[in-house]
Design an enzyme around this catalytic site. Structure first.
Site, PDB file in Angstrom:
ATOM      1  N   ASP A   1       0.854  10.795   1.104  1.00 58.18           N
ATOM      2  CA  ASP A   1       0.847   9.628   1.973  1.00 58.18           C
ATOM      3  C   ASP A   1       1.621   8.538   1.205  1.00 58.18           C
ATOM      4  O   ASP A   1       1.885   8.692   0.004  1.00 58.18           O
ATOM      5  CB  ASP A   1      -0.628   9.230   2.200  1.00 58.18           C
ATOM      6  CG  ASP A   1      -0.761   7.918   2.913  1.00 58.18           C
ATOM      7  OD1 ASP A   1      -0.218   7.784   4.014  1.00 58.18           O
ATOM      8  OD2 ASP A   1      -1.417   7.001   2.355  1.00 58.18           O
TER       9      ASP A   1
ATOM     10  N   ASP B   1       1.607   4.414   1.879  1.00 53.01           N
ATOM     11  CA  ASP B   1       0.880   3.158   1.647  1.00 53.01           C
ATOM     12  C   ASP B   1      -0.508   3.455   1.066  1.00 53.01           C
ATOM     13  O   ASP B   1      -1.301   4.154   1.688  1.00 53.01           O
ATOM     14  CB  ASP B   1       0.711   2.390   2.967  1.00 53.01           C
ATOM     15  CG  ASP B   1       2.045   1.973   3.574  1.00 53.01           C
ATOM     16  OD1 ASP B   1       2.889   1.453   2.830  1.00 53.01           O
ATOM     17  OD2 ASP B   1       2.234   2.166   4.793  1.00 53.01           O
TER      18      ASP B   1
HETATM   19  P1  B16 Z   1       4.108   0.352  10.116  1.00 50.41           P
HETATM   20  P2  B16 Z   1       0.477   5.385   5.472  1.00 50.41           P
HETATM   21  C1  B16 Z   1       0.284   3.451   7.305  1.00 50.41           C
HETATM   22  O1  B16 Z   1       0.974   4.045   6.252  1.00 50.41           O
HETATM   23  C2  B16 Z   1      -0.591   2.302   6.810  1.00 50.41           C
HETATM   24  O2  B16 Z   1      -1.667   2.815   6.044  1.00 50.41           O
HETATM   25  C3  B16 Z   1      -1.161   1.559   7.991  1.00 50.41           C
HETATM   26  O3  B16 Z   1      -1.906   0.445   7.531  1.00 50.41           O
HETATM   27  C4  B16 Z   1      -0.030   1.091   8.905  1.00 50.41           C
HETATM   28  O4  B16 Z   1      -0.543   0.462  10.069  1.00 50.41           O
HETATM   29  C5  B16 Z   1       0.800   2.300   9.322  1.00 50.41           C
HETATM   30  O5  B16 Z   1       1.301   2.944   8.169  1.00 50.41           O
HETATM   31  C6  B16 Z   1       1.955   1.907  10.228  1.00 50.41           C
HETATM   32  O6  B16 Z   1       2.870   1.149   9.489  1.00 50.41           O
HETATM   33  O7  B16 Z   1       3.583  -0.807  10.859  1.00 50.41           O
HETATM   34  O8  B16 Z   1       4.916  -0.004   8.891  1.00 50.41           O
HETATM   35  O9  B16 Z   1       4.844   1.329  11.009  1.00 50.41           O
HETATM   36  O10 B16 Z   1      -0.759   4.981   4.762  1.00 50.41           O
HETATM   37  O11 B16 Z   1       0.317   6.476   6.490  1.00 50.41           O
HETATM   38  O12 B16 Z   1       1.637   5.639   4.505  1.00 50.41           O
HETATM   39 MG    MG Z   2      -2.214   5.368   3.276  1.00 51.48          MG
END
Ligand code: B16
Ligand code: MG
Length: 214
Positions: free
Chosen positions: A8, A10
């Site tokens: 993953d 974030d």
């Molecule tokens: P975006 P991951 C996720 O990333 C985040 O954990 C989540 O908080 C966020 O809403 C989602 O990506 C969408 O991100 O707005 O940048 O498209 O943890 O799956 O790497």
């Molecule tokens: Mg994450």
């Protein structure tokens, strides 16, 4: 036998979770919704659209479709602004060492992130070259907790689900990993990620021997 490790982004590779949180906090404030760090756990790993729906539910609010779209755009602009100076210093401890170990040992490495900004972030932190496949929020039709993103990562690395282990920091992500029939390695809090096969607080606690034993 694990031959492919899926990461993953974030909260696992990079410390951008706090930036997502702060951007949502600004949106919550503009709506007069109280939004705590605890509430934010529900937003981790899920798509931007699902995050806003969850936030509105927390605040018991209904808004128009056009307002919904505007807020999604605003949240993303705030987030992009917050990560504009992001560089390799934002990589979480021991992540680069683990990627080096996995790469030099011949494992496949994939990225499975819900974020539509994942490629931008990867470029900013300079880790692009490690990944045999990058699957982001633009590539899947059903976001986490649906297993689609993990199954796509397996397919693109010519792996079977049984050969894949996934590092995830979110409850939604771990649910998707288990539904994909893959090994789930939680990074973070044991109580939140209770349905993982293993949980570590960070990569510094994961030995190379452990990874080789999987
Ligand atoms: P975006 P991951 C996720 O990333 C985040 O954990 C989540 O908080 C966020 O809403 C989602 O990506 C969408 O991100 O707005 O940048 O498209 O943890 O799956 O790497
Ligand atoms: Mg994450």
């Amino acid at each position: 036998m694990i031959s492919c490790f899926i990461f993953d982004l974030d909260g696992v590779i990079v410390n951008t979770s706090t930036h997502h949180f702060h951007a949502w906090q600004q949106i919550a404030n503009s709506l007069g919704i109280e939004f705590s760090e605890n509430d934010n756990q529900k937003l981790k790993g899920i798509s931007r659209e699902d995050s806003l729906k969850t936030l509105l539910k927390i605040g018991n609010q209904i808004i128009s479709d056009s307002e919904f779209k505007k807020l999604l755009e605003l949240k993303n602009n705030i987030y992009l602004d917050l990560i504009s100076g992001l560089d390799k210093n934002a990589i979480l401890p021991s992540v680069t060492e683990k990627l080096n170990f996995l790469k030099s040992s011949g494992y496949k490495i994939a990225l499975a992130s819900s974020s539509k900004n994942a490629k931008t972030v990867l470029n900013q932190i300079g880790l692009n070259d490690y990944f045999d496949a990058v699957i982001d929020g633009n590539r899947v039709s059903k976001p986490k907790p649906n297993p689609e993103i993990f199954l796509t990562a397996a397919k693109l690395t010519n792996s079977t689900a049984q050969n894949c282990a996934v590092f995830e920091d979110s409850f939604a992500g771990i649910c998707g990993v288990k539904d994909a029939n893959m090994l789930a390695i939680g990074i973070g809090n044991k109580e939140i990620l209770y349905n993982s096969d293993y949980v570590f607080e960070n990569f510094g606690q994961i030995s190379n021997q452990f990874l080789e034993s999987l």
